[in-house]
Scaffold this motif. Structure first.
Motif, PDB file in Angstrom:
ATOM      1  N   ALA A 146       0.844  -1.200   0.000  1.00  0.00           N
ATOM      2  CA  ALA A 146       0.000   0.000   0.000  1.00  0.00           C
ATOM      3  C   ALA A 146       0.877   1.246   0.000  1.00  0.00           C
ATOM      4  CB  ALA A 146      -0.913  -0.005   1.219  1.00  0.00           C
ATOM      5  N   HIS A 147       0.781   2.024  -1.066  1.00  0.00           N
ATOM      6  CA  HIS A 147       1.515   3.285  -1.140  1.00  0.00           C
ATOM      7  C   HIS A 147       0.783   4.368  -0.359  1.00  0.00           C
ATOM      8  CE1 HIS A 147       4.585   1.916  -3.849  1.00  0.00           C
ATOM      9  NE2 HIS A 147       3.670   1.411  -4.652  1.00  0.00           N
ATOM     10  N   ARG A 148       1.539   5.348   0.075  1.00  0.00           N
ATOM     11  CA  ARG A 148       0.980   6.429   0.889  1.00  0.00           C
ATOM     12  C   ARG A 148       1.300   7.790   0.268  1.00  0.00           C
ATOM     13  NH1 ARG A 148       2.772   5.307   7.016  1.00  0.00           N
ATOM     14  NH2 ARG A 148       4.811   4.908   6.072  1.00  0.00           N
ATOM     15  N   ALA A 149       0.582   8.787   0.710  1.00  0.00           N
ATOM     16  CA  ALA A 149       0.821  10.154   0.235  1.00  0.00           C
ATOM     17  C   ALA A 149       0.342  11.138   1.293  1.00  0.00           C
ATOM     18  CB  ALA A 149       0.088  10.401  -1.080  1.00  0.00           C
ATOM     19  N   ALA A 150       0.843  12.357   1.193  1.00  0.00           N
ATOM     20  CA  ALA A 150       0.291  13.476   1.965  1.00  0.00           C
ATOM     21  C   ALA A 150      -0.783  14.115   1.091  1.00  0.00           C
ATOM     22  CB  ALA A 150       1.379  14.469   2.312  1.00  0.00           C
ATOM     23  N   SER A 164      -1.523   9.352   4.611  1.00  0.00           N
ATOM     24  CA  SER A 164      -2.316   8.135   4.626  1.00  0.00           C
ATOM     25  C   SER A 164      -2.046   7.266   3.409  1.00  0.00           C
ATOM     26  CB  SER A 164      -3.798   8.505   4.672  1.00  0.00           C
ATOM     27  OG  SER A 164      -4.618   7.357   4.690  1.00  0.00           O
ATOM     28  N   THR A 165      -2.619   6.060   3.451  1.00  0.00           N
ATOM     29  CA  THR A 165      -2.575   5.159   2.305  1.00  0.00           C
ATOM     30  C   THR A 165      -3.468   5.708   1.200  1.00  0.00           C
ATOM     31  OG1 THR A 165      -4.334   3.882   3.375  1.00  0.00           O
ATOM     32  CG2 THR A 165      -2.082   3.061   3.609  1.00  0.00           C
ATOM     33  N   LEU A 166      -3.032   5.529  -0.066  1.00  0.00           N
ATOM     34  CA  LEU A 166      -3.769   6.072  -1.199  1.00  0.00           C
ATOM     35  C   LEU A 166      -5.125   5.401  -1.402  1.00  0.00           C
ATOM     36  CD1 LEU A 166      -0.851   6.586  -3.716  1.00  0.00           C
ATOM     37  CD2 LEU A 166      -2.399   8.350  -2.911  1.00  0.00           C
ATOM     38  N   ALA A 194      -5.421  -2.103  -7.652  1.00  0.00           N
ATOM     39  CA  ALA A 194      -4.171  -2.724  -8.098  1.00  0.00           C
ATOM     40  C   ALA A 194      -3.082  -1.672  -8.257  1.00  0.00           C
ATOM     41  CB  ALA A 194      -4.387  -3.470  -9.411  1.00  0.00           C
ATOM     42  N   ASP A 195      -3.440  -0.512  -8.790  1.00  0.00           N
ATOM     43  CA  ASP A 195      -2.462   0.561  -8.949  1.00  0.00           C
ATOM     44  C   ASP A 195      -1.957   1.058  -7.603  1.00  0.00           C
ATOM     45  OD1 ASP A 195      -2.527   0.501 -11.646  1.00  0.00           O
ATOM     46  OD2 ASP A 195      -3.853   2.222 -11.910  1.00  0.00           O
ATOM     47  N   MET A 196      -2.775   0.884  -6.576  1.00  0.00           N
ATOM     48  CA  MET A 196      -2.391   1.349  -5.254  1.00  0.00           C
ATOM     49  C   MET A 196      -1.744   0.245  -4.427  1.00  0.00           C
ATOM     50  SD  MET A 196      -5.605   3.748  -4.277  1.00  0.00           S
ATOM     51  CE  MET A 196      -6.167   5.009  -5.415  1.00  0.00           C
ATOM     52  N   LEU A 197      -1.604  -0.939  -5.000  1.00  0.00           N
ATOM     53  CA  LEU A 197      -0.978  -2.061  -4.306  1.00  0.00           C
ATOM     54  C   LEU A 197       0.180  -2.607  -5.123  1.00  0.00           C
ATOM     55  CD1 LEU A 197      -4.144  -3.951  -3.030  1.00  0.00           C
ATOM     56  CD2 LEU A 197      -2.626  -2.488  -1.730  1.00  0.00           C
ATOM     57  N   GLU A 198       0.881  -1.708  -5.805  1.00  0.00           N
ATOM     58  CA  GLU A 198       2.018  -2.117  -6.615  1.00  0.00           C
ATOM     59  C   GLU A 198       3.160  -2.594  -5.722  1.00  0.00           C
ATOM     60  OE1 GLU A 198       1.538   1.075 -10.245  1.00  0.00           O
ATOM     61  OE2 GLU A 198       2.605   1.625  -8.425  1.00  0.00           O
ATOM     62  N   VAL A 245       4.665  16.934  13.384  1.00  0.00           N
ATOM     63  CA  VAL A 245       3.491  17.680  12.946  1.00  0.00           C
ATOM     64  C   VAL A 245       2.495  17.796  14.094  1.00  0.00           C
ATOM     65  CG1 VAL A 245       3.782  16.889  10.570  1.00  0.00           C
ATOM     66  CG2 VAL A 245       2.291  15.606  12.112  1.00  0.00           C
ATOM     67  N   ASN A 246       1.611  18.786  13.962  1.00  0.00           N
ATOM     68  CA  ASN A 246       0.529  18.970  14.924  1.00  0.00           C
ATOM     69  C   ASN A 246      -0.666  19.561  14.197  1.00  0.00           C
ATOM     70  OD1 ASN A 246       1.282  18.305  17.812  1.00  0.00           O
ATOM     71  ND2 ASN A 246       3.079  19.525  17.193  1.00  0.00           N
ATOM     72  N   GLY A 247      -1.791  19.541  14.859  1.00  0.00           N
ATOM     73  CA  GLY A 247      -2.985  20.111  14.258  1.00  0.00           C
ATOM     74  C   GLY A 247      -4.119  20.145  15.250  1.00  0.00           C
ATOM     75  N   CYS A 248      -5.262  20.647  14.788  1.00  0.00           N
ATOM     76  CA  CYS A 248      -6.411  20.806  15.673  1.00  0.00           C
ATOM     77  C   CYS A 248      -7.268  19.554  15.754  1.00  0.00           C
ATOM     78  CB  CYS A 248      -7.277  21.969  15.200  1.00  0.00           C
ATOM     79  SG  CYS A 248      -7.954  21.741  13.537  1.00  0.00           S
ATOM     80  N   PHE A 249      -6.955  18.534  14.917  1.00  0.00           N
ATOM     81  CA  PHE A 249      -7.798  17.337  14.914  1.00  0.00           C
ATOM     82  C   PHE A 249      -6.939  16.089  14.811  1.00  0.00           C
ATOM     83  CE2 PHE A 249     -10.276  14.000  12.816  1.00  0.00           C
ATOM     84  CZ  PHE A 249     -11.391  13.955  13.623  1.00  0.00           C
ATOM     85  N   GLN A 250      -7.262  15.088  15.634  1.00  0.00           N
ATOM     86  CA  GLN A 250      -6.637  13.775  15.546  1.00  0.00           C
ATOM     87  C   GLN A 250      -7.675  12.727  15.889  1.00  0.00           C
ATOM     88  OE1 GLN A 250      -3.434  14.144  18.424  1.00  0.00           O
ATOM     89  NE2 GLN A 250      -4.638  13.098  20.002  1.00  0.00           N
ATOM     90  N   SER A 251      -7.459  11.493  15.394  1.00  0.00           N
ATOM     91  CA  SER A 251      -8.437  10.437  15.635  1.00  0.00           C
ATOM     92  C   SER A 251      -7.769   9.078  15.469  1.00  0.00           C
ATOM     93  CB  SER A 251      -9.611  10.565  14.653  1.00  0.00           C
ATOM     94  OG  SER A 251     -10.530   9.483  14.820  1.00  0.00           O
ATOM     95  N   ASN A 252      -8.355   8.067  16.140  1.00  0.00           N
ATOM     96  CA  ASN A 252      -7.902   6.695  15.951  1.00  0.00           C
ATOM     97  C   ASN A 252      -8.684   6.004  14.841  1.00  0.00           C
ATOM     98  OD1 ASN A 252     -10.399   6.365  17.157  1.00  0.00           O
ATOM     99  ND2 ASN A 252      -9.735   4.720  18.529  1.00  0.00           N
ATOM    100  N   SER A 253      -9.547   6.754  14.152  1.00  0.00           N
ATOM    101  CA  SER A 253     -10.351   6.214  13.054  1.00  0.00           C
ATOM    102  C   SER A 253      -9.832   6.748  11.729  1.00  0.00           C
ATOM    103  CB  SER A 253     -11.819   6.607  13.220  1.00  0.00           C
ATOM    104  OG  SER A 253     -12.540   6.388  12.029  1.00  0.00           O
ATOM    105  N   SER A 254      -9.436   5.849  10.830  1.00  0.00           N
ATOM    106  CA  SER A 254      -8.948   6.290   9.520  1.00  0.00           C
ATOM    107  C   SER A 254     -10.069   6.940   8.715  1.00  0.00           C
ATOM    108  CB  SER A 254      -8.355   5.109   8.753  1.00  0.00           C
ATOM    109  OG  SER A 254      -9.308   4.070   8.596  1.00  0.00           O
ATOM    110  N   GLU A 255     -11.308   6.482   8.916  1.00  0.00           N
ATOM    111  CA  GLU A 255     -12.420   7.081   8.171  1.00  0.00           C
ATOM    112  C   GLU A 255     -12.724   8.489   8.676  1.00  0.00           C
ATOM    113  OE1 GLU A 255     -15.262   4.085   6.210  1.00  0.00           O
ATOM    114  OE2 GLU A 255     -15.314   3.597   8.334  1.00  0.00           O
ATOM    115  N   ALA A 256     -12.623   8.711   9.990  1.00  0.00           N
ATOM    116  CA  ALA A 256     -12.804  10.066  10.527  1.00  0.00           C
ATOM    117  C   ALA A 256     -11.695  10.981  10.036  1.00  0.00           C
ATOM    118  CB  ALA A 256     -12.830  10.025  12.053  1.00  0.00           C
TER     119      ALA A 256
END
Length: 320
Positions: A161-165, A240-242, A300-304, A215-226
């Motif tokens: 799984a590739h990742r990006a900002a 995160s993962t693409l 598939a493109d994201m799981l190269e 890094v820091n910010g005003c929001f954090q969560s243990n949920s990837s969907e949130a």
């Protein structure tokens, strides 16, 4: 009592973690289960479990006997499934664990194809972003994104799984687009707390040299969907993962940033209980999803397996 029956009860006590849990499943009393364990220990002439008021633990003899019992019971289950397979009948309950977003986006939408092949299999899908204890939860197979911490697990790697900002156009219009990872110190960053060091983001430059920034910010969560929703709503920049953002990138809701830098990719594995050899039912399930992922251009493109900068960080950046 039949020794095979005692072996089955013993394994379930070990895997469920308590006599009471097994008693509830069997619709009997805790004392009845305890008597079965005493009968098994009497037959063997060895103590298998050290009991306390609230829990129990395996003795050395118990650990050895559990591993052997599990092998015997799995072999019997495989024999049963092989007979069914000869009649084209893969059936029964399959308990599967996966990260919440991955399960919702990439497992559930493909189940109709799996059921078309194996209509007698029932799926019990457990979605949780944390690493579920396979034995305690009674899970047959789990999808895991990231390096495996438990070396005892039996694993099969099915992708990378590739990742990006990433950030939304609205956020970038307000705050500007970072050009270097060090610029993130001046940005709101959406932090996923499910990582070991959530406030440390690592990038690789064109030479492959790692650069880690805090890094820091005003929001954090243990949920990837949130976290995904927060990035789409313009609360900050995500890391995160693409595959989590595929549709969002294509629609233009978010875009990759800092694309001159790579993020260390993560392995995608399916894992099995350490004392178990994967059953035919599990193998059919895993083979189906490995094949489905490989044939779907989106995932598939994201799981190269290529460790280089994924082209999709640019291709998906252009809305259709």
């Amino acid at each position: 009592m039949d020794r095979l029956r005692l072996m089955e009860t013993f394994c379930r006590v070990v895997e469920r973690g308590s006599f009471s849990a097994v008693a509830r499943e069997e619709m009997t009393t805790q004392s009845a289960i305890s008597k079965q364990m005493q009968a098994l220990e009497a037959q063997l002439g060895a103590t298998l479990l050290v009991r306390s008021t609230r829990s129990h633990s395996l003795t050395e003899a118990g650990q050895l006997y559990y591993a052997r019992c599990r092998q015997v019971l799995d072999a019997l289950e495989d024999a049963r499934i092989e007979v069914q397979r000869a009649e084209h009948d893969i059936a029964g309950m399959l308990r599967v664990a996966a990260p919440a977003a991955f399960g919702r986006q990439h497992i559930v939408p493909r189940l109709h194809g799996f059921y078309a092949r194996y209509p007698k299999v029932k799926i019990d899908l457990l979605l949780d972003d944390s690493f579920v204890d396979l034995v305690a939860a009674g899970v047959d197979v789990a999808f895991r994104v990231g390096e495996l911490k438990d070396s005892q697990l039996v694993a099969r790697r099915i992708g990378t799984a590739h990742r990006a900002a990433l950030a939304s156009p609205a956020y970038l219009a307000r705050h500007g687009e970072p050009q270097h990872p060090s610029d993130l110190a001046g940005h709101q960053c959406v932090v996923y707390t499910g990582l070991a060091a959530p406030n440390e983001w690592t990038f690789l430059d064109e030479s492959g040299i790692p650069l880690t920034v805090k890094v820091n910010g005003c929001f954090q969560s243990n949920s990837s969907e949130a976290m995904r929703q927060a990035v789409c709503e313009g609360l900050g920049i995500g890391y995160s993962t693409l595959w989590l953002y595929g549709a969002d990138i294509r629609s233009g809701r978010v875009k990759p940033v800092l694309t001159r830098f790579r993020l260390p990719p993560l392995p995608l594995n399916v894992v099995f209980q350490p004392a178990r050899r994967p059953s035919l039912k599990v193998n059919h399930f895993v083979d189906y999803f490995a094949e489905a992922f490989a044939q779907d251009p989106d995932i598939a493109d994201m799981l190269e397996s290529d460790a280089g900068m994924p082209e999709q960080t640019r291709r998906f950046g252009r809305p259709k």
